[in-house]
Scaffold this motif. Structure first.
Motif, short mmCIF file in Angstrom:
data_model
loop_
_atom_site.label_atom_id
_atom_site.label_comp_id
_atom_site.label_asym_id
_atom_site.label_seq_id
_atom_site.Cartn_x
_atom_site.Cartn_y
_atom_site.Cartn_z
N ASN A 62 2.02 15.69 8.10
CA ASN A 62 0.65 15.23 7.89
C ASN A 62 0.65 13.75 7.52
O ASN A 62 0.33 13.39 6.39
N SER A 63 1.02 12.93 8.50
CA SER A 63 1.09 11.50 8.23
C SER A 63 0.88 10.73 9.53
O SER A 63 0.91 11.29 10.61
N ILE A 64 0.67 9.43 9.35
CA ILE A 64 0.60 8.53 10.50
C ILE A 64 1.62 7.42 10.27
O ILE A 64 2.04 7.18 9.13
N THR A 65 2.01 6.77 11.32
CA THR A 65 2.92 5.62 11.21
C THR A 65 2.09 4.36 11.35
O THR A 65 1.25 4.25 12.24
N TYR A 66 2.32 3.43 10.45
CA TYR A 66 1.61 2.16 10.44
C TYR A 66 2.63 1.04 10.51
O TYR A 66 3.63 1.05 9.79
N THR A 67 2.40 0.06 11.36
CA THR A 67 3.25 -1.12 11.44
C THR A 67 2.57 -2.26 10.71
O THR A 67 1.43 -2.62 11.04
N THR A 68 3.26 -2.81 9.74
CA THR A 68 2.66 -3.82 8.87
C THR A 68 2.40 -5.14 9.61
O THR A 68 3.05 -5.45 10.60
N VAL A 69 1.46 -5.88 9.08
CA VAL A 69 1.22 -7.26 9.47
C VAL A 69 1.58 -8.12 8.26
O VAL A 69 1.61 -7.63 7.13
N GLN A 70 1.89 -9.37 8.50
CA GLN A 70 2.27 -10.28 7.41
C GLN A 70 1.20 -10.27 6.32
O GLN A 70 0.02 -10.43 6.59
N GLY A 71 1.63 -10.02 5.07
CA GLY A 71 0.72 -10.08 3.94
C GLY A 71 0.21 -8.73 3.46
O GLY A 71 -0.46 -8.67 2.43
N ASP A 72 0.50 -7.65 4.18
CA ASP A 72 0.08 -6.32 3.72
C ASP A 72 0.71 -6.01 2.37
O ASP A 72 1.85 -6.41 2.09
N THR A 73 -0.01 -5.27 1.56
CA THR A 73 0.51 -4.77 0.29
C THR A 73 0.18 -3.27 0.21
O THR A 73 -0.68 -2.78 0.94
N PHE A 74 0.86 -2.57 -0.68
CA PHE A 74 0.60 -1.13 -0.81
C PHE A 74 -0.85 -0.85 -1.20
O PHE A 74 -1.46 0.07 -0.69
N ASP A 75 -1.40 -1.65 -2.11
CA ASP A 75 -2.78 -1.38 -2.52
C ASP A 75 -3.78 -1.68 -1.40
O ASP A 75 -4.78 -0.97 -1.26
N MET A 76 -3.50 -2.69 -0.58
CA MET A 76 -4.37 -2.96 0.57
C MET A 76 -4.33 -1.80 1.56
O MET A 76 -5.37 -1.37 2.07
N LEU A 77 -3.13 -1.31 1.83
CA LEU A 77 -2.98 -0.19 2.76
C LEU A 77 -3.67 1.07 2.22
O LEU A 77 -4.30 1.81 2.95
N SER A 78 -3.54 1.29 0.93
CA SER A 78 -4.18 2.43 0.29
C SER A 78 -5.70 2.34 0.40
O SER A 78 -6.38 3.33 0.69
N TYR A 79 -6.23 1.15 0.19
CA TYR A 79 -7.68 0.97 0.28
C TYR A 79 -8.16 1.23 1.72
O TYR A 79 -9.18 1.89 1.92
N ARG A 80 -7.40 0.73 2.68
CA ARG A 80 -7.78 0.96 4.08
C ARG A 80 -7.68 2.43 4.47
O ARG A 80 -8.52 2.94 5.20
N ALA A 81 -6.64 3.10 4.01
CA ALA A 81 -6.40 4.49 4.41
C ALA A 81 -7.26 5.49 3.65
O ALA A 81 -7.76 6.46 4.22
N TYR A 82 -7.45 5.24 2.34
CA TYR A 82 -8.11 6.23 1.49
C TYR A 82 -9.40 5.75 0.85
O TYR A 82 -10.08 6.52 0.18
N GLY A 83 -9.69 4.45 0.99
CA GLY A 83 -10.87 3.90 0.33
C GLY A 83 -10.68 3.72 -1.16
O GLY A 83 -11.63 3.57 -1.91
#
Length: 69
Positions: A3-24
């Motif tokens: 139950n997951s997706i694969t994401y390829t980072t872009v320069q400057g991504d952070t865990f909290d940014m990814l969390s906000y995008r994925a989960y709000g």
């Protein structure tokens, strides 16, 4: 992870940014960190790193009365 997706980072991504995008919610970053223990110490990602983003179920808001959760 099934139950997951694969994401390829872009320069400057952070865990909290990814969390906000994925989960709000940036405070759910621990789910992404747990799924990617090799990168737990990374603060800012460079481009091209493949991360696993777990799909989590939405939690009922605790401010709602029980019959609306």
């Amino acid at each position: 992870m099934a139950n997951s997706i694969t994401y390829t980072t872009v320069q400057g991504d952070t865990f909290d940014m990814l969390s906000y995008r994925a989960y709000g919610d940036e405070f759910k970053a621990h789910y992404i960190i747990q799924a990617n223990p090799n990168y737990a110490n990374v603060l800012v990602f460079s481009q091209g790193i493949e991360l696993t983003i777990p799909i989590i179920s939405k939690e009922a808001a605790s401010t709602l009365p029980p019959w609306k959760r």
